[in-house]
Scaffold this motif. Structure first.
Motif, PDB file in Angstrom:
ATOM      1  N   LEU A   1       8.039  20.661   1.638  1.00 22.84           N
ATOM      2  CA  LEU A   1       7.616  20.077   0.373  1.00 22.84           C
ATOM      3  C   LEU A   1       6.687  21.044  -0.354  1.00 22.84           C
ATOM      4  O   LEU A   1       5.914  21.767   0.284  1.00 22.84           O
ATOM      5  CB  LEU A   1       6.891  18.752   0.606  1.00 22.84           C
ATOM      6  N   SER A   2       6.762  21.050  -1.672  1.00 18.04           N
ATOM      7  CA  SER A   2       5.904  21.910  -2.483  1.00 18.04           C
ATOM      8  C   SER A   2       4.862  21.059  -3.184  1.00 18.04           C
ATOM      9  O   SER A   2       5.180  20.010  -3.744  1.00 18.04           O
ATOM     10  CB  SER A   2       6.735  22.664  -3.518  1.00 18.04           C
ATOM     11  N   LEU A   3       3.617  21.516  -3.146  1.00 13.00           N
ATOM     12  CA  LEU A   3       2.498  20.758  -3.707  1.00 13.00           C
ATOM     13  C   LEU A   3       1.760  21.620  -4.732  1.00 13.00           C
ATOM     14  O   LEU A   3       1.135  22.618  -4.365  1.00 13.00           O
ATOM     15  CB  LEU A   3       1.519  20.339  -2.603  1.00 13.00           C
ATOM     16  N   PRO A   4       1.828  21.283  -6.020  1.00 15.61           N
ATOM     17  CA  PRO A   4       1.000  21.986  -6.998  1.00 15.61           C
ATOM     18  C   PRO A   4      -0.305  21.234  -7.197  1.00 15.61           C
ATOM     19  O   PRO A   4      -0.315  20.031  -7.426  1.00 15.61           O
ATOM     20  CB  PRO A   4       1.851  21.925  -8.273  1.00 15.61           C
TER      21      PRO A   4
ATOM     22  N   ALA B   1      -3.100  19.417  11.470  1.00 16.42           N
ATOM     23  CA  ALA B   1      -2.608  20.192  12.611  1.00 16.42           C
ATOM     24  C   ALA B   1      -1.123  19.916  12.807  1.00 16.42           C
ATOM     25  O   ALA B   1      -0.670  18.774  12.714  1.00 16.42           O
ATOM     26  CB  ALA B   1      -3.388  19.819  13.861  1.00 16.42           C
ATOM     27  N   GLY B   2      -0.379  20.976  13.067  1.00 15.41           N
ATOM     28  CA  GLY B   2       1.048  20.849  13.302  1.00 15.41           C
ATOM     29  C   GLY B   2       1.895  21.135  12.086  1.00 15.41           C
ATOM     30  O   GLY B   2       3.075  21.461  12.214  1.00 15.41           O
ATOM     31  N   TRP B   3       1.301  21.012  10.894  1.00 15.19           N
ATOM     32  CA  TRP B   3       2.027  21.340   9.672  1.00 15.19           C
ATOM     33  C   TRP B   3       1.972  22.853   9.458  1.00 15.19           C
ATOM     34  O   TRP B   3       0.937  23.480   9.633  1.00 15.19           O
ATOM     35  CB  TRP B   3       1.398  20.658   8.467  1.00 15.19           C
ATOM     36  N   ALA B   4       3.092  23.452   9.066  1.00 14.53           N
ATOM     37  CA  ALA B   4       3.129  24.886   8.792  1.00 14.53           C
ATOM     38  C   ALA B   4       3.032  25.110   7.287  1.00 14.53           C
ATOM     39  O   ALA B   4       3.671  24.404   6.499  1.00 14.53           O
ATOM     40  CB  ALA B   4       4.421  25.501   9.317  1.00 14.53           C
ATOM     41  N   VAL B   5       2.221  26.067   6.892  1.00 10.77           N
ATOM     42  CA  VAL B   5       2.137  26.452   5.487  1.00 10.77           C
ATOM     43  C   VAL B   5       3.183  27.540   5.249  1.00 10.77           C
ATOM     44  O   VAL B   5       3.063  28.659   5.747  1.00 10.77           O
ATOM     45  CB  VAL B   5       0.734  26.949   5.125  1.00 10.77           C
ATOM     46  N   GLU B   6       4.232  27.188   4.504  1.00 11.86           N
ATOM     47  CA  GLU B   6       5.337  28.114   4.254  1.00 11.86           C
ATOM     48  C   GLU B   6       4.971  29.157   3.209  1.00 11.86           C
ATOM     49  O   GLU B   6       5.411  30.300   3.270  1.00 11.86           O
ATOM     50  CB  GLU B   6       6.571  27.346   3.800  1.00 11.86           C
TER      51      GLU B   6
ATOM     52  N   VAL C   1       4.574  23.265   2.311  1.00 12.90           N
ATOM     53  CA  VAL C   1       4.236  22.858   3.676  1.00 12.90           C
ATOM     54  C   VAL C   1       5.483  22.315   4.382  1.00 12.90           C
ATOM     55  O   VAL C   1       6.353  21.721   3.757  1.00 12.90           O
ATOM     56  CB  VAL C   1       3.130  21.768   3.681  1.00 12.90           C
ATOM     57  N   ARG C   2       5.531  22.543   5.684  1.00 11.36           N
ATOM     58  CA  ARG C   2       6.645  22.061   6.487  1.00 11.36           C
ATOM     59  C   ARG C   2       6.173  20.976   7.430  1.00 11.36           C
ATOM     60  O   ARG C   2       5.179  21.138   8.162  1.00 11.36           O
ATOM     61  CB  ARG C   2       7.289  23.204   7.290  1.00 11.36           C
TER      62      ARG C   2
END
Length: 225
Positions: A62-65, A73-78, A221-222
């Motif tokens: 997902l993309s967040l502006p 924790a556990g989420w990857a920042v793409e 973020v993934r």
């Protein structure tokens, strides 16, 4: 007081663009065929992140502006792209008689132009977000610009792009001013985003009458698998 521009995707999806929204709890996102942007409230907590995860599913991106939010924790920042947000000030806008209104029938050409020029995310149904204008030469789409995020009272100008061989002719400027004219005709304020390192585009927008409002991060973020 906060402004809809502080959290533009969330303000759009819970306002004028609600018809494009998919939601779970407090999290919202655009239909994936329309736009990759998602949003959460300004005071997003652990529950909001869980809601976002439910929307995207395991491994979803997902993309967040908006303001930089610390991912759990556990989420990857793409990706994390620093950018700027600019809002129209006093400026002379005008329709352009050569610009053509682009519709669903033009989507294959629009996708091909976006692939060649990389103006940012452009998907098969992005054209539904608002007015898109373009220039054609010998039938070929060579430049376009249109409307994307729509927080209450504002409309974002986006997908501003011109084929490499036609740059330097002011086509992008003409399209920005034409799209901005349509936005103002509705009684709304044009705004736009640009990558912070795209200094040539920022200088051009400033020369047209856009003013820097703030810095903004575009973060992908993934969801944990």
């Amino acid at each position: 007081m906060s402004s809809p521009l502080d959290n533009p995707a969330y303000a759009s999806l819970t306002g004028p663009h609600a018809r494009f929204a998919e939601s779970h709890g407090t999290a919202v996102r655009y239909d994936p065929a329309v736009s990759p942007w998602a949003g959460m409230p300004d005071d997003a907590d652990e529950t909001a992140w869980k809601d976002l995860a439910e929307l995207a599913g395991p491994g979803g991106v997902l993309s967040l502006p908006g303001p930089r939010l610390p991912a759990p924790a556990g989420w990857a920042v793409e990706f994390a792209v620093p950018g700027v947000q600019m809002v129209a000030g006093p400026m002379e806008t005008a329709p352009d008689p050569e610009a053509v209104r682009l519709t669903a029938a033009d989507v294959p050409d629009m996708l091909a132009l976006a692939e060649r020029t990389r103006p940012g995310p452009f998907l098969p149904r992005t054209v539904e977000l608002g007015t898109y204008l373009g220039f054609r030469r010998a039938g070929r789409l060579i430049a376009m610009a249109g409307e994307r995020l729509h927080p209450p009272g504002y409309t974002e100008i986006s997908a501003v792009c011109t084929d490499a061989e036609f740059r330097g002719q002011g086509l992008g400027t003409r399209l920005v001013l034409a799209v901005a004219h349509g936005i103002r005709e509705r009684g709304e304020t044009p705004f736009l985003h640009a990558a912070a390192d795209n200094t040539s585009a920022i200088r051009l927008y400033a020369a047209l009458g856009f003013r820097l409002r703030r810095e903004i991060d575009f973060v992908g973020v993934r969801v944990p698998a």
